[in-house]
Design an enzyme around this catalytic site. Structure first.
Site, PDB file in Angstrom:
ATOM      1  N   ASP A 199       0.869  -1.173   0.000  1.00 56.47           N
ATOM      2  CA  ASP A 199       0.000   0.000   0.000  1.00 56.47           C
ATOM      3  C   ASP A 199       0.910   1.227   0.000  1.00 56.47           C
ATOM      4  O   ASP A 199       1.693   1.441   0.931  1.00 56.47           O
ATOM      5  CB  ASP A 199      -0.907  -0.006   1.239  1.00 56.47           C
ATOM      6  N   TYR A 224      -5.163  11.328  -3.787  1.00 55.56           N
ATOM      7  CA  TYR A 224      -5.432  12.649  -3.185  1.00 55.56           C
ATOM      8  C   TYR A 224      -4.419  13.083  -2.144  1.00 55.56           C
ATOM      9  O   TYR A 224      -4.525  14.169  -1.604  1.00 55.56           O
ATOM     10  CB  TYR A 224      -6.845  12.685  -2.593  1.00 55.56           C
ATOM     11  N   LYS A 225      -3.448  12.238  -1.827  1.00 57.39           N
ATOM     12  CA  LYS A 225      -2.452  12.629  -0.816  1.00 57.39           C
ATOM     13  C   LYS A 225      -1.288  13.359  -1.506  1.00 57.39           C
ATOM     14  O   LYS A 225      -1.496  14.433  -2.049  1.00 57.39           O
ATOM     15  CB  LYS A 225      -2.026  11.408  -0.017  1.00 57.39           C
TER      16      LYS A 225
HETATM   17  C1  PLP Z   1      -5.178   7.086   3.190  1.00 57.86           C
HETATM   18  C2  PLP Z   1      -5.024   5.613   3.143  1.00 57.86           C
HETATM   19  C3  PLP Z   1      -5.973   4.830   2.499  1.00 57.86           C
HETATM   20  C4  PLP Z   1      -7.211   5.485   1.964  1.00 57.86           C
HETATM   21  O1  PLP Z   1      -8.130   4.635   1.411  1.00 57.86           O
HETATM   22  P1  PLP Z   1      -9.423   5.239   0.704  1.00 57.86           P
HETATM   23  O2  PLP Z   1     -10.051   4.077   0.093  1.00 57.86           O
HETATM   24  O3  PLP Z   1      -8.944   6.270  -0.266  1.00 57.86           O
HETATM   25  O4  PLP Z   1     -10.259   5.910   1.741  1.00 57.86           O
HETATM   26  C5  PLP Z   1      -5.731   3.475   2.387  1.00 57.86           C
HETATM   27  N1  PLP Z   1      -4.617   2.921   2.917  1.00 57.86           N
HETATM   28  C6  PLP Z   1      -3.698   3.675   3.568  1.00 57.86           C
HETATM   29  C7  PLP Z   1      -2.479   3.040   4.116  1.00 57.86           C
HETATM   30  C8  PLP Z   1      -3.897   5.038   3.710  1.00 57.86           C
HETATM   31  O5  PLP Z   1      -3.012   5.774   4.362  1.00 57.86           O
END
Ligand code: PLP
Length: 413
Positions: A199, A224-225
């Site tokens: 991830d 979006y990050k």
């Molecule tokens: C921010 C984040 C997500 C976000 O998942 P969404 O499906 O976009 O809400 C997933 N995994 C990690 C490790 C994150 O930091």
């Protein structure tokens, strides 16, 4: 002391090879924004780009814009722009859906490659959505798999055993900022007959990545990050080229079909990465994401990493000098940290962060006791790091956080 830190930051900003990129973003003048790991800043001109899609392509071109404006190509365009940032061939990347949904797809695919793999190993401290998705999938598959959560990465080899499984990890931990050794752990997993899913939510756009060289099997990540794709931007997934032929995912909507517009009642998975798509792409948000990725065109990821280390290093130094009551949670060794700094507080974490935000320094709070500061090397300055430490010291020294207005909990923290 503060004077010396400020002078040091000023010098570093002058020497910063990435400083021109700040002008490619819109940031409120008086704000120090250290939350790009939660929502990246808006690229300059993004509203004109979206407005063009709405007025010319949607309002005027209507349904014909799928072809004439190239809407149907947007996922591939975004994948091509993303490819160099994560060290992957664009033909192995699908830009689609959310990180959570993409994790469901790649985890299903990974399990499907060899039904003997019954074990999913992850960290208890992984981002909860990853664990929830794994749990949900295990339930759906009739509880024939087990999710083993380690407390510490040291325990991974024992948890994997020798019989193969799936190692599902976040490369950079969302709460501590600790970065794992992608290459070493992938190799270890392969030696144990396991596959690895990474991830990259807190890695893509923040650190150098080379999925191909690390021989990663699958990956997912967030738009979006650090990639600045906009609130709720589409996410991405990666499937190694040697798995593409056999990998299947269960959200087999028409956009994963070999010929979506044949409207065939029988399903045949598309060749290649398109089989990981599900339904119609979200054109407005994909337009924003593709535009945000364009900012990265000539960015040297090694320079991103150098600046990230320098920014987080300077912030750690300043905080340790100015805020002695805080405890550094993020590894001090730059090779073991992503692009964020996390500090634990004895009490009042959320109120401290709310007070800090009121003073113009935006980070966020992660329960139970972590103040989190993300550094986006494309637009953060060294002066931001010093200003943030200075304001944090003020919130603590003057007990500003104890004021009534900073108590209570907003819906999103
Ligand atoms: C921010 C984040 C997500 C976000 O998942 P969404 O499906 O976009 O809400 C997933 N995994 C990690 C490790 C994150 O930091």
């Amino acid at each position: 002391m503060l004077q010396a830190l400020r002078a040091q930051a000023e010098q570093l900003d002058l020497e910063d090879e990435l400083s021109p990129y700040r002008a490619r973003f819109q940031l409120p003048a008086e704000t120090v924004y250290l939350c790009g790991n939660s929502l990246g800043a808006a690229p300059a001109g993004i509203e004109q780009r979206i407005s063009r899609t709405v007025t010319q392509e949607w309002a005027s071109g209507l349904v014909g814009s799928w072809n004439s404006a190239g809407w149907i190509e947007l996922p591939r365009i975004a994948a091509r722009r993303l490819a160099p940032l994560i060290g992957a061939d664009a033909e192995c990347i699908a830009v689609t859906d959310s990180t959570s949904v993409n994790l469901f797809k790649v985890l299903s695919a990974a399990l499907g490659l060899d039904p003997r793999r019954r074990r999913i190993v992850s960290e208890r401290d992984n981002f909860p959505t990853d664990l929830y998705i794994a749990g949900g999938l295990i339930d759906l598959l009739g509880r024939r798999h087990e999710l083993i959560l380690v407390e510490d990465p040291e325990e991974i080899p024992a948890a994997l055993g020798d019989s193969g499984g799936i190692l599902m990890l976040s490369h950079v931990n969302y709460r501590t900022g600790r970065m794992l050794d992608m290459k070493g752990l992938t190799q270890l997993a392969h030696e144990r007959g396991a596959l690895v899913i990474w991830d990259l939510a807190h890695s893509a756009g923040a650190v150098e990545l080379d999925l191909a060289a690390c021989n990663a099997d699958f990956a997912v990540g967030c738009g979006y990050k650090y990639l600045n794709g906009g609130p709720g931007a589409p996410a991405f997934l990666y499937c190694a080229p040697h798995h593409l032929d056999r990998a299947r995912q269960p959200l087999s909507g028409w956009f994963s079909h070999r010929e979506p517009f044949a409207f065939d009642p029988d399903y045949t998975a598309a060749e290649g990465i398109r089989r990981f798509h599900t339904g119609t792409p979200p054109v407005l948000s994909l337009t924003a994401f593709a535009e945000a990725l364009e900012v990265w065109r000539d960015v040297d990821m090694a320079a991103i990493r150098r600046k990230s280390n320098a920014l987080t290093g300077l912030f750690i130094e300043a905080v340790e000098k100015l805020c002695p009551d805080l405890t550094l949670v993020t590894p001090r060794d730059p090779d073991m940290r992503g692009s964020q700094v996390c500090l634990s507080v004895p009490a009042g974490g959320l109120a401290i962060m709310r007070a800090l935000i009121a003073l113009g320094v935006v980070g966020d709070f992660r329960a139970p006791d972590i103040l989190r500061f993300g550094f986006a090397p494309l637009y953060n300055r060294f002066a931001d790091a010093i200003r943030a430490a200075e304001m944090l010291a003020r919130v603590l020294d003057e007990k500003i956080w104890e004021r009534e207005e900073f108590q209570g909990k907003p819906a999103v923290t």
